[in-house]
Scaffold this active site. Structure first.
Site, PDB file in Angstrom:
ATOM      1  N   ASP A 130      -4.394 -11.808   2.046  1.00 28.21           N
ATOM      2  CA  ASP A 130      -3.158 -11.633   1.273  1.00 28.21           C
ATOM      3  C   ASP A 130      -1.966 -12.181   2.063  1.00 28.21           C
ATOM      4  O   ASP A 130      -0.917 -11.564   2.124  1.00 28.21           O
ATOM      5  CB  ASP A 130      -2.967 -10.135   0.953  1.00 28.21           C
ATOM      6  CG  ASP A 130      -1.881  -9.893  -0.103  1.00 28.21           C
ATOM      7  OD1 ASP A 130      -1.629 -10.804  -0.924  1.00 28.21           O
ATOM      8  OD2 ASP A 130      -1.276  -8.807  -0.088  1.00 28.21           O
TER       9      ASP A 130
ATOM     10  N   TYR B 221       0.791  -1.238   0.000  1.00 27.99           N
ATOM     11  CA  TYR B 221       0.000   0.000   0.000  1.00 27.99           C
ATOM     12  C   TYR B 221       0.817   1.279   0.000  1.00 27.99           C
ATOM     13  O   TYR B 221       0.273   2.349  -0.210  1.00 27.99           O
ATOM     14  CB  TYR B 221      -0.918   0.013   1.235  1.00 27.99           C
ATOM     15  CG  TYR B 221      -1.806  -1.196   1.300  1.00 27.99           C
ATOM     16  CD1 TYR B 221      -2.940  -1.281   0.490  1.00 27.99           C
ATOM     17  CD2 TYR B 221      -1.492  -2.268   2.116  1.00 27.99           C
ATOM     18  CE1 TYR B 221      -3.744  -2.396   0.523  1.00 27.99           C
ATOM     19  CE2 TYR B 221      -2.298  -3.393   2.148  1.00 27.99           C
ATOM     20  CZ  TYR B 221      -3.424  -3.451   1.348  1.00 27.99           C
ATOM     21  OH  TYR B 221      -4.216  -4.560   1.372  1.00 27.99           O
TER      22      TYR B 221
END
Length: 292
Positions: free
Chosen positions: A126, A15
């Site tokens: 994930d 991110y």
């Protein structure tokens, strides 16, 4: 951010940038994750803020603790406890994994962290060796980035345009399932288990279709008989090559029979038949483990 000082950039996560930092008052070393949200014109979505504030409640010895959330205009900083070693780096550099006791201990700790999260209805989505962090002093393992996928989504590429790995992604997600649950994490754990034993990834696909074919060529191509409902998943194609399943003992040859039994239960194609984390912790594979 006044109370935190950035020391150095240590990596680029899914991110945004990850920094090693320091708490100015306590001198404690911390990890600062900067979550970039450029696509949001109106700032940080309130759903993300809600999700993230829930994660601060999660406290378990096998989960990296989210200590604080700092909200800036165009981004959020997440403040985590600092651990500098991940399972991928450890596998690449350490001979420890020849010792199946180490594999067993790490697997048990992964499952313990996941069972806790799942009991709080939080998925990871994930899981991969890069977000399993290890404390070198104690050999304890902690899961990082739990719950972030729900708050921010899983991008196809990181903000530096690296492709997010598919190697640990469950077949129902690859086949386009809109609704999925805790079994997606158990699939990832199975892939990581096999990788710790073999010292190489089990299904190293380089695209979604290649990933599916790598899975099917070992686990067998699913059909309505072996996985009821599979044919109605959005990305299922009736002309997939029809592979038979392969004996896992030939794929992970150094794993003993109870380990193979547990692995096969984690890698069931049909998510409804996959073992859950609580049941996995009770599996006979762990009966000789000294649990700390």
């Amino acid at each position: 951010m006044e109370q935190y000082e950035k020391v150095e950039k240590i990596g680029e996560g899914t991110y945004g940038v990850v920094y090693k930092g320091k708490h100015r008052h306590t001198n404690e070393t911390i990890a600062l994750k900067k979550i970039r949200l450029e696509q949001e014109d109106e700032g940080v979505p309130s759903t993300a803020i809600r999700e993230i504030s829930l994660l601060k409640e999660m406290q378990h010895r096998n989960i990296v603790r989210l200590q604080d959330v700092v909200h800036k205009e165009k981004c959020i900083y997440l403040v985590f406890e600092y651990l500098d070693l991940d399972l991928k780096k450890h596998m690449d550099s350490s001979p420890d994994f020849k010792n199946h006791r180490i594999v067993k201990s790490f697997l048990y700790q992964i499952l313990r962290g996941i069972a806790y999260c799942h009991s709080h209805r939080v998925l990871h989505r994930d899981l991969k060796p890069q977000n399993l962090l290890i404390d070198r002093r104690t050999n304890s393992l902690k899961l990082a980035d739990f719950g972030l996928a729900r708050a921010f989504g899983i991008p196809v590429r990181t903000f530096t345009h690296e492709v997010v790995t598919l190697w640990y992604r469950a077949p129902e997600i690859l086949l386009g399932a809109r609704h999925y649950s805790t079994p997606v994490d158990m699939w990832s754990v199975g892939c990581i288990f096999a990788e710790m034993v073999n010292q190489k990834p089990l299904f190293p696909g380089d695209s979604e279709i290649d990933e599916l074919f790598k899975i099917f060529s070992i686990m067998g191509t699913p059909n309505e008989e072996t996985w009821p409902g599979v044919a109605s998943l959005p990305d299922y194609i009736s002309t997939f090559p029809k592979w038979p399943s392969v004996d896992l003992a030939t794929v992970v040859p150094t794993l003993d029979s109870s380990g193979l039994d547990l692995l096969s239960k984690m890698l069931r194609l049909d998510p409804s038949k996959r073992i859950n984390a609580r049941a996995a912790l009770e599996h006979e594979y762990f009966k000789d483990l000294e649990v700390a």
